[in-house]
Every structure is written in structure tokens, then in C-alpha cells.
Scaffold this motif. Structure first.
Motif, PDB file in Angstrom:
ATOM      1  N   GLU A  46      15.581   3.824  22.655  1.00 21.52           N
ATOM      2  CA  GLU A  46      14.876   2.556  22.487  1.00 21.52           C
ATOM      3  C   GLU A  46      13.368   2.741  22.622  1.00 21.52           C
ATOM      4  N   VAL A  47      12.935   3.507  23.623  1.00 20.33           N
ATOM      5  CA  VAL A  47      11.501   3.705  23.844  1.00 20.33           C
ATOM      6  C   VAL A  47      10.870   4.473  22.681  1.00 20.33           C
ATOM      7  N   ILE A  76       5.363  -4.915  22.566  1.00 21.54           N
ATOM      8  CA  ILE A  76       6.463  -5.768  23.022  1.00 21.54           C
ATOM      9  C   ILE A  76       7.420  -6.059  21.874  1.00 21.54           C
ATOM     10  N   LEU A  77       6.866  -6.402  20.699  1.00 19.07           N
ATOM     11  CA  LEU A  77       7.720  -6.678  19.539  1.00 19.07           C
ATOM     12  C   LEU A  77       8.446  -5.415  19.082  1.00 19.07           C
ATOM     13  N   GLY A  78       7.785  -4.272  19.212  1.00 11.64           N
ATOM     14  CA  GLY A  78       8.466  -3.016  18.908  1.00 11.64           C
ATOM     15  C   GLY A  78       9.644  -2.794  19.833  1.00 11.64           C
ATOM     16  N   VAL A 113      19.088  -0.359  18.481  1.00 17.80           N
ATOM     17  CA  VAL A 113      19.817   0.686  19.208  1.00 17.80           C
ATOM     18  C   VAL A 113      21.054   0.110  19.874  1.00 17.80           C
ATOM     19  N   PHE A 114      20.923  -1.045  20.488  1.00 19.62           N
ATOM     20  CA  PHE A 114      22.056  -1.658  21.180  1.00 19.62           C
ATOM     21  C   PHE A 114      23.165  -2.025  20.201  1.00 19.62           C
ATOM     22  N   TYR A 115      22.782  -2.628  19.084  1.00 18.65           N
ATOM     23  CA  TYR A 115      23.776  -3.020  18.085  1.00 18.65           C
ATOM     24  C   TYR A 115      24.428  -1.795  17.448  1.00 18.65           C
ATOM     25  N   GLY A 116      23.609  -0.789  17.143  1.00 15.17           N
ATOM     26  CA  GLY A 116      24.161   0.420  16.541  1.00 15.17           C
ATOM     27  C   GLY A 116      25.101   1.155  17.468  1.00 15.17           C
ATOM     28  N   ASP A 117      24.772   1.178  18.765  1.00 17.46           N
ATOM     29  CA  ASP A 117      25.632   1.859  19.734  1.00 17.46           C
ATOM     30  C   ASP A 117      26.992   1.174  19.820  1.00 17.46           C
ATOM     31  N   LEU A 121       9.541  -4.361  28.488  1.00 17.78           N
ATOM     32  CA  LEU A 121       9.667  -5.819  28.532  1.00 17.78           C
ATOM     33  C   LEU A 121      10.371  -6.342  27.288  1.00 17.78           C
ATOM     34  N   GLY A 122      10.139  -5.664  26.167  1.00 14.04           N
ATOM     35  CA  GLY A 122      10.737  -6.129  24.916  1.00 14.04           C
ATOM     36  C   GLY A 122      12.156  -5.652  24.680  1.00 14.04           C
ATOM     37  N   THR A 123      12.505  -4.448  25.178  1.00 14.51           N
ATOM     38  CA  THR A 123      13.826  -3.891  24.848  1.00 14.51           C
ATOM     39  C   THR A 123      14.974  -4.764  25.349  1.00 14.51           C
TER      40      THR A 123
END
Length: 412
Positions: A37-38, A59-61, A69-73, A294-296
Motif C-alpha cells: 500500500e505504501v 493522502i489521496l494516493g 491492494v485491499f480489494y485485490g488481496d 492516513l489515507g490507506t
């Protein structure tokens, strides 16, 4: 005595080892996901900067990277997971420290006379959220408590957990809160016109650590400051301080020099070849990592949301628009009652995340102390008023249900 003919029940083999292996595997997955994610957020942030969207690029990144990443995982590897709140806490600690080291204590001490106005502004946002929740609950045909929890400008996780405690529509509350939060952190940097550059080379050179941070003395000083911030955040959490992982590190940064710690470190490491710098500040790269983290989590919440239809999203935009309008109204009240300029009033009244709004003020070097104090007062007002607001909404729901002959059961 036991019957020798009875079947012998063997204990599960390697139970402790299996549990330890599962925990280790889960921890490893979380670490790999966080790294992915980072890294992805870094590339997305650089792309947004090149497009001229530098105000909230990192933040938007983080939001985009967290969602992808979360959805793909979950989709490709079929691994169930919940949003990683630890990452957001780490981000809050880093940003809190950066803000704390940037605040001028003399200016902060002069704000005590503004507390009544700040309380009034916080109450205005709270009441506006309640009124919007009432009308939206009638429009959406949901109970009043669900509508109020969805529209009150507060922490996403807190509002969703309260909805779950009272057996309300948690997914609906999370969606509206998440859409509000994402909209605010995307729009406010554009409205505030946060200064930015589209020069990729200068951006990267500013992030790379210079020789100043490669010395042993400054490295040990940085480690000590981060440890102190983490301990302060843990203590604040135990004391139930609102958003302790953000505001307690601010106090650490704010008191570092006035309490003599900076001079103490400089004297302590004076014997080292490089020594330590008495004018301490966080490395720029850590500030960027804090913004990304903060954004992830917000992106992970989006990826973890139930299937969203266009109709559901369109209806959720209604309370978000009304809440944003309430923020503008609150900013107008602040402008009429105080000598503050419009941008300061907007950052104070924006119904978005406190860390993000304060960071925008810091990026602009614009009334950081006032914006920080206002958001602290607002969080206290909202959190202290929530029990009464919940009781009132539940009471009105019960009265309305009684008039219709419906019995409502709530879990407390």
C-alpha cells in the motif's frame, strides 16, 4: 476409573504451534499488504503531483492504494481481512508529531479567550448533524438513530461501532460517513489552494534524507522522540482522550523544546562525532509516510464496503452535501463573530478529519495553532455530547414506534 474399551480422544496435535503459525502468517500478510500500500501510494501520489494535485496528493494516493491492494488481496487471494486501524494510528502519530514541532507555544497560549467561540462552533456542527440526520432518516425511511449516526461529523469507526451496538444499519452508517470523509479531504485542499509543485525531481530530492539525518546522534534523537510519542498515545488511549494517537504526539512535539529535552539531547550526544541537533523536526519522508497511512485505512474501508449500487451512492450524496453546507454555514458564523479570515474559518469548520485539516493548515503555514485548538475542542464537544444525542434519538424513535404500535429492541 475409565473404560479401557472406550474410544480414546486424542488432543489436537500441535494446537499451540498451529495457532502461532496462523498468527505469524496473518501478521506477515498484514506487513506485506502495508508495504504494498505504501509503495503503490507513493507512485500514485507522485502521479497526482505531476498532474498538479499536490495539495492532498499523498493522502489521496493512500486512499487509492488502500482500496486497490485491499480489494485485490481479497479478490485474488481470497484472504478475509478488516481495515488495518494500526496503520492509521501510526500515521496519526507521525502527523501529530510534525504538527507539534511546528506549533508556536506563545501563540497557542493566547487562544484561551477563543474557547467559548470554538465550543459554539462545535455545537453548531453537532446540532446541524442532528437536524440533517432527522430529515434524512425521514427521506431514507430509516430510524432516527441510524440517520443521526450517519450524518454527525465524527470518527467513522466510532459511529459504525455505535450503530452495531444498537443493532442498526452499520453498512449504511459507514457508507455515508466514509463518503463525507473522502469528499472533504479531496475538496478542501483544492479550495484552500495548498501550494504544490509539479516538478518531480524537486519533490523527490526534498524527500531523500540528507547527511543531517544520517548521523548517530540525530538518529538516536529521532528514535527517542518516536518512542515518547508512541508511549504518550498509548497513555492517552487508556485515559479515553479523543483521538489520543493524534493529539498526544502533538503535545510531545509541542513540549519537546520548552521542557528542555532538545537541549538535553544536544548535551547528551555532544561527545559523539556528529552530536545531535537542538532544533529537531521530523524528516520530510516520515511526514509523507504519515499522510499516506492516513489515507490507506480510508481506502481499505471503501474496499471492505458491501456492494454499492448507483442508487445507494446517489442517496448517500444528499446528507454529505448537506453536511458540507453545514460546515460552510458554521464557517460563515465564525467569520461573523471573529476577525479570522475565510480560509481559517473553513479549516476550522470543515466536517472532515482533524489530522487532515490541521495538516492542510500546516502546509499553508496558516493559523496552525488556532486550527489545532479548534479541532481539539470540537472533538471534545462531539464525544462528550454523543451519549445525550444517542439517548435523544433512541427516545424519539421509541415514541414514534409506540405511536405506530411497533416495539423496538436495542442493545446497549
Amino acid at each position: 476409573m475409565t473404560d479401557p474399551t472406550a474410544p480414546r480422544i486424542e488432543p489436537p496435535e500441535d494446537t499451540i504451534e498451529a495457532i502461532a503459525a496462523d498468527l505469524e502468517s496473518s501478521l506477515g500478510v498484514q506487513v506485506l499488504r502495508a508495504i504494498a500500500e505504501v509503495v503503490l501510494a507513493g507512485f500514485v501520489g507522485l502521479a497526482l503531483i505531476m498532474l498538479g494535485l499536490g495539495g492532498g496528493a499523498w493522502i489521496l494516493g493512500g486512499v487509492a492504494a488502500g482500496a486497490l491492494v485491499f480489494y485485490g488481496d481479497r479478490t485474488w487471494f481470497h484472504r478475509p481481512a478488516l481495515p488495518n486501524k494500526t496503520l492509521r494510528k501510526i500515521g496519526q502519530v507521525l502527523i501529530g508529531l510534525a504538527i507539534g514541532f511546528s506549533i508556536r507555544q506563545s501563540t497557542l497560549s493566547s487562544l484561551s479567550s477563543q474557547i467559548p467561540v470554538l465550543v459554539l462552533l462545535g455545537m453548531t456542527l453537532l446540532v446541524s448533524g442532528g437536524v440533517i440526520g432527522y430529515f434524512y432518516s425521514r427521506l431514507e425511511k430509516v430510524d432516527l438513530l441510524t440517520g443521526v449516526l450517519a450524518t454527525t461529523p465524527g470518527n467513522i469507526g466510532v459511529m459504525a461501532s455505535i450503530a452495531a451496538d444498537y443493532s442498526k444499519n452499520t453498512a449504511f452508517v459507514s457508507l455515508v460517513q466514509l463518503l463525507r470523509f473522502t469528499t472533504i479531504i479531496a475538496v478542501i485542499p483544492l479550495v484552500a489552494q495548498v501550494p504544490h509543485t509539479t516538478d518531480l525531481r524537486s519533490t523527490l530530492s526534498a524527500l531523500l534524507p540528507d547527511a543531517h539525518w544520517l548521523t548517530l546522534g540525530n538518529g538516536l534523537e529521532l528514535a527517542a522522540v518516536l518512542t515518547a510519542a508512541a508511549l504518550a498515545a498509548q497513555l492517552g488511549t487508556r485515559l479515553n482522550i479523543p483521538v489520543a494517537t493524534f493529539f498526544c504526539p502533538i503535545l510531545v512535539g509541542l513540549g519537546f523544546a520548552p521542557l528542555g529535552f532538545a537541549d538535553w539531547f544536544a548535551d547528551w550526544f555532544a561527545g559523539l562525532p556528529s552530536g545531535a541537533d537542538a532544533s529537531f523536526s521530523l524528516p520530510p519522508l516520515l511526514k509523507v509516510v504519515g499522510q499516506i497511512l492516513l489515507g490507506t485505512t480510508i481506502g481499505e474501508y471503501w474496499a471492505n464496503s458491501p456492494r454499492i449500487t448507483f442508487g445507494t451512492l446517489a442517496r448517500a450524496i444528499i446528507p454529505v452535501t448537506l453536511t458540507f453546507s453545514a460546515g460552510l454555514l458554521t464557517a460563515a458564523i465564525a467569520k461573523a463573530l471573529t476577525p479570522w479570515d475565510w480560509l481559517t474559518c473553513l479549516l476550522i469548520a470543515a466536517p472532515g478529519g482533524s489530522p487532515e485539516m490541521i495538516w492542510i493548515a500546516l502546509s499553508l503555514q496558516h493559523d496552525v495553532e488556532l486550527v489545532t485548538a479548534s479541532h481539539l475542542v470540537r472533538l471534545l464537544v462531539i464525544n462528550l455530547s454523543l451519549p445525550g444525542l444517542i439517548w435523544l434519538a433512541s427516545y424519539i424513535d421509541s415514541r414514534l414506534a409506540a405511536q405506530q404500535g411497533i416495539v423496538i429492541h436495542t442493545e446497549q
